[in-house]
Design a protein around this motif. Structure first.
Motif, short mmCIF file in Angstrom:
data_model
loop_
_atom_site.label_atom_id
_atom_site.label_comp_id
_atom_site.label_asym_id
_atom_site.label_seq_id
_atom_site.Cartn_x
_atom_site.Cartn_y
_atom_site.Cartn_z
N GLN A 16 0.85 -1.17 0.00
CA GLN A 16 0.00 0.00 0.00
C GLN A 16 0.89 1.23 0.00
OE1 GLN A 16 -3.68 1.13 -0.40
NE2 GLN A 16 -2.67 0.70 -1.18
N MET A 19 -0.71 7.61 -2.75
CA MET A 19 -1.14 7.87 -4.12
C MET A 19 -0.16 8.84 -4.78
SD MET A 19 -4.84 8.83 -5.66
CE MET A 19 -4.93 10.50 -5.07
N VAL A 20 0.14 8.54 -6.02
CA VAL A 20 1.04 9.41 -6.79
C VAL A 20 0.19 10.24 -7.74
CG1 VAL A 20 2.87 9.41 -8.51
CG2 VAL A 20 2.92 7.75 -6.63
N PRO A 50 -9.45 3.56 -18.34
CA PRO A 50 -9.33 2.10 -18.51
C PRO A 50 -9.04 1.36 -17.21
CG PRO A 50 -7.41 3.24 -19.39
CD PRO A 50 -8.38 4.30 -19.01
N GLY A 52 -7.52 -0.39 -14.19
CA GLY A 52 -6.24 -0.30 -13.50
C GLY A 52 -5.61 1.07 -13.49
N ILE A 53 -6.28 2.05 -14.07
CA ILE A 53 -5.67 3.38 -14.18
C ILE A 53 -5.72 4.14 -12.85
CG2 ILE A 53 -7.69 4.76 -14.89
CD1 ILE A 53 -4.34 4.76 -16.73
N ARG A 218 -15.28 2.39 -16.84
CA ARG A 218 -14.31 2.25 -17.92
C ARG A 218 -14.91 2.89 -19.17
NH1 ARG A 218 -12.79 -4.09 -16.99
NH2 ARG A 218 -12.01 -3.87 -14.84
N LEU A 243 -0.32 7.65 -15.93
CA LEU A 243 0.68 8.41 -15.18
C LEU A 243 1.80 8.81 -16.15
CD1 LEU A 243 1.07 6.23 -11.92
CD2 LEU A 243 -0.41 8.22 -12.26
N PRO A 277 -0.91 2.14 -13.25
CA PRO A 277 -0.39 1.76 -11.92
C PRO A 277 -0.62 0.28 -11.59
CG PRO A 277 -1.90 3.63 -11.75
CD PRO A 277 -1.94 3.18 -13.16
N LEU A 278 -1.74 -0.25 -12.03
CA LEU A 278 -1.99 -1.66 -11.74
C LEU A 278 -0.94 -2.53 -12.45
CD1 LEU A 278 -3.95 -3.88 -10.58
CD2 LEU A 278 -4.93 -3.95 -12.86
N GLU A 281 2.35 -2.33 -10.60
CA GLU A 281 2.31 -3.12 -9.35
C GLU A 281 2.41 -4.61 -9.65
OE1 GLU A 281 -1.40 -2.42 -7.44
OE2 GLU A 281 -0.76 -0.55 -6.48
N HIS A 388 -8.53 -6.99 -7.82
CA HIS A 388 -8.90 -6.22 -8.98
C HIS A 388 -9.77 -7.08 -9.89
CE1 HIS A 388 -8.53 -3.63 -12.45
NE2 HIS A 388 -8.21 -2.71 -11.58
N1 LIG Z 1 -2.15 7.36 -8.50
C1 LIG Z 1 -1.85 6.21 -7.93
N2 LIG Z 1 -0.82 6.10 -7.07
C2 LIG Z 1 -0.52 4.92 -6.50
N3 LIG Z 1 -1.18 3.78 -6.73
C3 LIG Z 1 -2.20 3.81 -7.58
C4 LIG Z 1 -2.60 5.03 -8.21
N4 LIG Z 1 -3.63 4.77 -9.00
C5 LIG Z 1 -3.91 3.46 -8.86
N5 LIG Z 1 -3.06 2.89 -7.99
C6 LIG Z 1 -3.08 1.48 -7.62
O1 LIG Z 1 -3.24 0.72 -8.82
C7 LIG Z 1 -4.17 -0.35 -8.64
C8 LIG Z 1 -5.32 -0.22 -9.61
O2 LIG Z 1 -6.07 0.95 -9.33
P1 LIG Z 1 -7.68 0.95 -9.27
O3 LIG Z 1 -8.17 -0.29 -8.67
O4 LIG Z 1 -8.06 2.24 -8.68
O5 LIG Z 1 -8.01 0.91 -10.82
P2 LIG Z 1 -9.44 1.19 -11.51
O6 LIG Z 1 -9.23 2.31 -12.45
O7 LIG Z 1 -10.46 1.36 -10.48
O8 LIG Z 1 -9.65 -0.14 -12.36
P3 LIG Z 1 -11.07 -0.88 -12.73
O9 LIG Z 1 -11.63 -0.21 -13.94
O10 LIG Z 1 -10.69 -2.27 -13.11
O11 LIG Z 1 -11.93 -0.81 -11.53
C9 LIG Z 1 -4.59 -0.28 -7.18
O12 LIG Z 1 -3.81 -1.18 -6.45
C10 LIG Z 1 -4.30 1.14 -6.78
O13 LIG Z 1 -4.05 1.25 -5.40
#
Ligand SMILES: Nc1ncnc2c1ncn2[C@@H]1O[C@H](COP(=O)(O)OP(=O)(O)OP(=O)(O)O)[C@@H](O)[C@H]1O
Ligand SMILES: [Mg+2]
Length: 570
Positions: A16, A19-20, A50, A52-53, A218, A243, A277-278, A281, A388
């Protein structure tokens, strides 16, 4: 019960990071929230981008900030389950169950009682009206599939139900807002039913008070509902971009807790993840799983040889991670994927036939693939959620095809046990699993050598589809009702079943005021019953339906039936 801020939706163990970026988006949400408070009228934010963004993550950060700055805020949350499950109002049902502490397996009477108490408490904030309380309870119960004996909504036309629901929900949310600001989060609208999307529009248009609706989707949402959020001053759309490479580098540094890694690897990681970001990770997780990155003190160290190439899509990297899991964990993850994004321990234990399944699931949690939710929607059952949605998708796709249909059949049976107390909420979900188990593309494979099991399944599936179709119709999701009933027709094996499915199809058309389509369906049902001496009652009922439709409901026809036709029925 479930505080959105502690919701484990995206929380992952061990990785964890702060957030960036996204400061502007958080501020934009904050200012829209203020606007709603100043105007004392709802505002809606649509966060799109999209998979994971970072949409859900952004929402979570914003909620943290809002609750710190405005502790008097009420937070309400619901999520649309993934496509194909056809769950008309699931997000609202989920929201209600959390608010009223209703468990999916609660007896209908308990659920109804809790709902009533909640509605009374919330509506107490606005000028009283006994009729309004009853009306609201009936309508909300209807959205959440809570059966209340004598609910007048069970008796009226689906279109009229729709009207009731679209009055009751704004009334309910506005009553919350009478006591302080409200933030209502509805996630993953790209999977929302048409009815659900309409309901959000109604909530925006008809509620009053300091209400912020936060939705995420999405880009596919645009295809299904191109007009959603268009042309209203109360709506702000935020498209989340990838990003920047600078931000990706920062995120990488955060994930690796500041550890230095070879420059080529660092550049490769940032370039491959392409600002998602996803993806970033998950590639790192993959390197950890593979033993390329190892913990050292409070940081990370690279050992051994680096992979020649990194997986080039987020799906590929997830696939590689899942493939490399120890077999018990992999099996648990695959079986869980059949249940859905949120799942419970018990059906996974049964499906994987593994008494140690809890430890497998906890191991998966430690790897950041799933997490335990702080509260469960089924009493006494540990509830998990895939970290996710894409993890679920990939795990599901990796389940051998021959197993899929059977796994869906088992999920349906388990849900039937849970729903044993007469709750309607699970009807559509149960039918979804039956459909996959017997009409899905993998179904033929699964049952060829077991005709007895298939026969039993078919009969259960038939009944489940008829029931679920009726539930969908009552919610005015007529297209979905028709789909279910057409499938029931495909599954029927004798005249009595055919007549049942055809009658239901006729009823669906009637529900949508399509007399031209209703009458032929009912007539086909009549024809199916023609030689059945025991079906007198059913035939009379069908004749009355045909005659009533032809004789009275003139408005429901493109081509008005001749008076002679009515006489014939009589
Ligand atoms: N700006 C950020 N800084 C750090 N970590 C991030 C950032 N944005 C997303 N993450 C991490 O990336 C992963 C994916 O983000 P998230 O689940 O918010 O995607 P999503 O856009 O909601 O995707 P989906 O459409 O599938 O729901 C998570 O683990 C989240 O904590
Ligand atoms: Mg999300």
């Amino acid at each position: 019960m479930l505080n959105p801020l502690t919701d484990a939706l995206d929380r992952r163990k061990g990785m964890q990071v702060p957030m960036v970026g996204r400061e502007q988006e958080v501020e934009a949400l904050a200012s829209l929230f203020h606007e709603a408070m100043d105007a004392n009228n709802p505002r809606l934010a649509l966060i799109s981008g999209p998979a994971g963004i970072g949409k859900s993550r952004l929402v979570r950060e914003f909620l943290n900030m809002a609750s710190a700055r405005h502790p008097e805020t009420t937070f309400l949350q619901g999520r649309c389950p993934s496509t194909g499950e056809g769950l008309t109002y699931w997000p609202l049902g989920e929201l209600l169950r959390r608010e009223c502490q209703i468990s999916l397996d609660d007896p209908a009477a308990t659920a109804a009682e809790r709902l009533r108490q909640k509605v009374e408490a919330v509506l107490a904030r606005v000028p009283p009206g006994e009729a309004t309380i009853d009306q609201t309870v009936f309508a909300l119960a209807f959205t959440a599939g809570i059966t209340i004996p004598g609910n007048p909504l069970d008796k009226i036309r689906p279109s009229a139900v729709q009207v009731e629901l679209s009055m009751a929900w704004p009334r309910f949310i506005s009553a919350y807002a009478a006591a302080g600001p409200v933030i209502l989060v509805l996630e993953d609208l790209h999977w929302a039913s048409d009815r659900m999307v309409e309901m959000i529009e109604r909530l925006l248009a008809r509620s009053t008070g300091p209400i912020l609706l936060v939705t995420t989707a999405r880009p596919e949402l645009r295809k299904a509902h191109p007009e959603f959020g268009e042309g209203s001053e109360a709506v702000a759309v935020h498209a989340l971009r990838s990003l920047t490479s600078q931000q990706s580098a920062t995120l990488l540094k955060e994930i690796l807790e500041g550890s230095e890694i070879p420059e080529t690897l660092r550049r490769d990681l940032v370039a491959t993840a392409d600002g998602n970001p996803l993806f970033l990770e998950e590639i790192i997780h993959r390197l950890i799983d593979a033993g390329t990155l190892v913990r050292e003190g409070s940081g990370w160290r690279v050992t051994g040889t680096l992979p020649a190439a990194l997986p080039d899509t987020v799906l590929a990297v997830l696939g590689a991670r899942i493939d490399a899991l120890p077999s018990a964990q992999k099996r648990a993850l695959q079986e869980a994927a059949v249940i859905g994004r949120a799942f419970w321990e018990e059906p996974v234990r049964r499906a994987s036939d593994d008494p140690e399944v809890t430890s497998s699931l906890l191991a998966l949690e430690a790897k950041g693939l799933v997490s335990v939710r702080p509260t469960s929607s089924i009493a006494g059952q540990l509830e998990f959620i895939f970290k996710h949605a894409l993890v679920r998708d990939v795990a599901y796709a990796s389940l051998p095809r021959i197993r899929r249909a059977r796994a869906h059949a088992e999920a349906a049976r388990w849900l039937e046990e849970i729903a044993g107390h007469g709750s309607e909420e699970l009807a559509e979900l149960i039918a979804h699993h039956y459909r996959k188990s017997i009409l899905g593309e993998d179904a033929d494979l699964a049952w060829t050598d077991d005709p007895a099991a298939r026969a039993e399944l078919r009969s259960r599936a038939f009944t489940a589809m008829i029931t679920a179709g009726v539930v969908a119709r009552k919610r005015f999701a007529v297209a979905h009702a028709l789909e279910l009933h057409q499938d029931a027709l495909r599954l029927s094996i004798d005249d009595a079943e055919r007549a049942r499915a055809l009658e239901a199809i006729g009823d669906d058309h009637e529900g949508a005021f399509h007399g031209d389509d209703a009458i032929p369906a009912w007539e086909s049902a009549l024809a199916a019953l023609q030689n059945n001496p025991d079906a007198r009652q059913s035939r009379i009922r069908l004749l009355v339906k045909c005659a009533t439709m032809a004789g009275i409901r003139w408005g429901g026809f493109k081509v008005v039936p001749p008076t002679r036709q009515v006489d014939d029925y009589i």
